[in-house]
Structure formats: C-alpha cells, structure tokens
Scaffold this active site. Structure first.
Site, PDB file in Angstrom:
ATOM      1  N   LYS A 203     -10.008  32.467 -35.975  1.00 40.42           N
ATOM      2  CA  LYS A 203     -10.348  33.560 -36.878  1.00 40.42           C
ATOM      3  C   LYS A 203     -10.731  33.031 -38.248  1.00 40.42           C
ATOM      4  CE  LYS A 203      -5.588  34.439 -38.426  1.00 40.42           C
ATOM      5  NZ  LYS A 203      -4.464  35.389 -38.448  1.00 40.42           N
ATOM      6  N   ARG A 205     -10.585  34.222 -42.229  1.00 42.89           N
ATOM      7  CA  ARG A 205     -10.021  35.204 -43.160  1.00 42.89           C
ATOM      8  C   ARG A 205     -10.926  35.382 -44.366  1.00 42.89           C
ATOM      9  NH1 ARG A 205      -5.312  37.573 -42.719  1.00 42.89           N
ATOM     10  NH2 ARG A 205      -3.687  36.708 -41.396  1.00 42.89           N
ATOM     11  N   ASP A 231       3.502  35.963 -33.206  1.00 43.71           N
ATOM     12  CA  ASP A 231       3.373  35.770 -34.649  1.00 43.71           C
ATOM     13  C   ASP A 231       4.766  35.861 -35.253  1.00 43.71           C
ATOM     14  OD1 ASP A 231       2.062  35.110 -36.935  1.00 43.71           O
ATOM     15  OD2 ASP A 231       0.692  36.819 -36.923  1.00 43.71           O
ATOM     16  N   ASP A 235       2.567  42.673 -40.364  1.00 43.10           N
ATOM     17  CA  ASP A 235       2.633  43.583 -41.501  1.00 43.10           C
ATOM     18  C   ASP A 235       1.866  44.866 -41.176  1.00 43.10           C
ATOM     19  OD1 ASP A 235       2.879  44.820 -43.936  1.00 43.10           O
ATOM     20  OD2 ASP A 235       2.125  43.144 -45.116  1.00 43.10           O
ATOM     21  N   GLY A 238      -3.291  44.729 -38.441  1.00 44.08           N
ATOM     22  CA  GLY A 238      -4.738  44.603 -38.256  1.00 44.08           C
ATOM     23  C   GLY A 238      -5.124  43.347 -37.496  1.00 44.08           C
ATOM     24  N   THR A 239      -4.561  42.215 -37.880  1.00 42.86           N
ATOM     25  CA  THR A 239      -4.885  40.940 -37.244  1.00 42.86           C
ATOM     26  C   THR A 239      -4.479  40.950 -35.775  1.00 42.86           C
ATOM     27  OG1 THR A 239      -4.598  39.748 -39.325  1.00 42.86           O
ATOM     28  CG2 THR A 239      -4.472  38.446 -37.312  1.00 42.86           C
TER      29      THR A 239
END
EC number: 2.7.6.1
Length: 323
Positions: A203, A205, A231, A235, A238-239
């Site tokens: 990915k 960022r 992970d 939070d 989204g990721t």
C-alpha cells in the site's frame, strides 16, 4: 526474625483501576484473587480530575491499570494523577499498566517540526513517579527504549491464535499482513498456525491525510484460502476494510480480521460490518461492545495482564510468559 523486620519486608500488592475501563480492572483483580483498591475519582466543573485512594498505600507494590479509549487525553491525565498520588502516599514501587499505549503511532518524526509524542508519554509517566511500564503489543518495539526503566512488552498473539486454531481449518489458512512493516509479526503467526503461507498488502499512504491509503495490491497467493488479516490496532477501519476488498478481488475465500487493539473510531463499525469480513477478532485492551455488531468477537486480555502483574510482584521472570 523480629516482628518489626517481618513487617518491614512484607510485600503488599495493590491494584488500582482508572475509570476508563473498570470492567478490565475487575477482571484482572479476579484473576489475581484480590480486590481493586477503593478509589474516589471525580471531575471538577472545569474538567480537572481529583483522585484519592481510600486505603493506605504506604510501602505497597502498586499497579495502576488504565485503558485509553476516547477521550484519550483525559484518561492519560487521570493515570498520571493516580501515579502522583501513589508516589506522595509513599508506595514502594509503582507500575503503570497501559494495555493500549497512547500516542504509539507518533513514535518518530516523519518530517521536520513534528513531535515524538510516544516518547513524551513515557517521560510523563516517569515524571509522575512510575518505576515500570507494562503494555501489550506496542505499535513499534522501539517505544520500549523511550522509558528509563523496565518495560514489559506483552503479546496478545497466543490469545488470538488459540482462538483461530480452535475455530478454523488450519489447512486452508493464509496469514496476511496489511503492509510490509507487519510481515515479521505475520511470520510468527504463520509459524504458530502450523506453517501457514504468507501474503501482504502493498500500500501507499498519503502522509498529508490521516487514516487514508492511496493504493493496494496483494503480494502472495490467497486464491480460495481463508485469510487471517492482522494488525496491532484498528482505528477508523479504512485501511483494513480496503484490504478485505483487495483480498476478495484476489480470490480469497473467507477473510478474518484479527487485532489486539480495537480503537474503532467512527465509522469503523460500519466499515468492518460492511466490508465482507466473516469475523473481526479483538481483545478488551479497550472497552468493547458487541451490541449491534454480529461479526465482532472480543477476547479477554485480563489473564495475560494478571500473570504479568503476578510475575513482577513475585520478582519472577515475565519472559517465561512468552515461552
């Protein structure tokens, strides 16, 4: 041995729990076979926090447990005030127990004129009077070096992997890291899960926009496999939700999400419910509610914290808990 000498050397474990996650404090106390020390804590009209312990803490081996959900800054301050009260009350040793280490993502400077807030938290704990820190699955290992004293970095992996082993067919498992930086952790998971194959999401960022990723692609073969997507914390989701979609597009069968720290800021619940993941597994390092969230499973971190506290109190080896 004289009575006085015996009293001077008597060890007294006392557990103190902040208001952020009282259920976790009670669960840890139950595992230890003790009670949480009665504490008066309240907020003044202007937001200032007042804390007073209802029992003498003199000479005690004090453990201050505080979770750090929203509003995070309030709970950080409450823990610092509790530690200060213990120091001024003549506690013999003070251990700050932070299952979820606040500001852990700010562990280095990406660009100029930025803080290293994870170091600041360590400095504040030391200044308040903490002699030792216990935390679970730090965002990065180097945070251990920010504190000038012992840091017990515990791992929730055995709790999560035992659950996966009991529920899923390990012959068809593929362990997936959400980025290249978590591959080492994914390798440990793969070993524990019987030598499962590995994959990771490549990915990019956007450093100017928080919680946002530009592009994703899968590196590794996930076709037809049950993917365990790992992970340390989630939070806004989204990721991870994006990673689930990318895995689905690459032909993955079921996708299971496993994380130690379920921060789950809005709109994480909506994203993780709708992304197509079969199950989201987390621990209760932060307070959780499964109400209205059918695919969320919450595992207790209390036994791990209680064992750690017991080993520290008995001057045993915390390392043995990893073996």
């Amino acid at each position: 041995m004289s009575t006085t000498h015996w009293i001077d050397n008597q060890k007294n474990l006392m557990l103190f729990s902040g208001r952020a996650h009282p259920a976790l404090g009670d669960a840890v106390a139950k595992e230890l076979g003790i009670e949480v020390t009665p504490t008066t804590a309240r907020d003044f009209a202007n937001g200032e926090i007042f804390v007073r312990f209802e029992e003498s803490v003199r000479g005690s081996d004090a453990f201050v447990l505080q979770s750090h959900p929203q509003p995070l800054n309030k709970w950080v301050m409450e823990q610092l005030i509790m530690i200060d009260a213990l120091k001024r009350g003549s506690a013999k040793r003070i251990t700050a127990v932070l299952p979820f280490y606040p500001y852990a993502r700010q562990d280095k400077k990406h660009r100029g004129r930025e803080p290293i807030s994870a170091r600041l938290i360590a400095d504040l704990l030391k200044a308040a009077g903490a002699d030792r820190i216990v935390s679970v699955d730090l965002h990065t290992d180097q945070i251990q070096g920010f504190f000038d004293g012992p840091v017990d970095h515990m791992h929730a992996m055995p709790i999560l992997t035992d659950y996966v082993k009991d529920k899923y067919d390990l012959d068809n498992i593929c362990v997936v890291s959400p980025d290249a930086g978590r591959v080492k952790v994914a390798e440990k998971w793969a070993y524990v899960l019987g030598g499962a194959p590995l994959a990771f999401i490549h990915k990019t960022r956007d450093i100017d926009v928080a919680n946002q990723v530009k592009a994703n692609r899968v590196v590794g073969d996930v076709n037809g496999r049950t993917c365990v997507l790992l992970d340390d914390m989630i939070d806004t989701g989204g990721t991870i939700a994006g990673a689930v979609r990318v895995l689905r597009e690459a032909g993955a069968g079921d996708v299971i999400i496993a994380t130690t720290h379920g921060v789950f800021s809005d709109p994480a619940r909506e994203r993780l419910t709708a992304c197509g993941a079969r199950e989201v597994i987390t621990t209760d390092t932060l307070p959780q509610s499964t109400e209205g969230w059918d695919n969320l499973t919450v595992l207790s971190i209390a036994p791990l914290l209680a064992k750690t506290i017991h080993e520290i109190f008995e001057n045993g080896s915390v390392t043995t808990l990893f073996e």
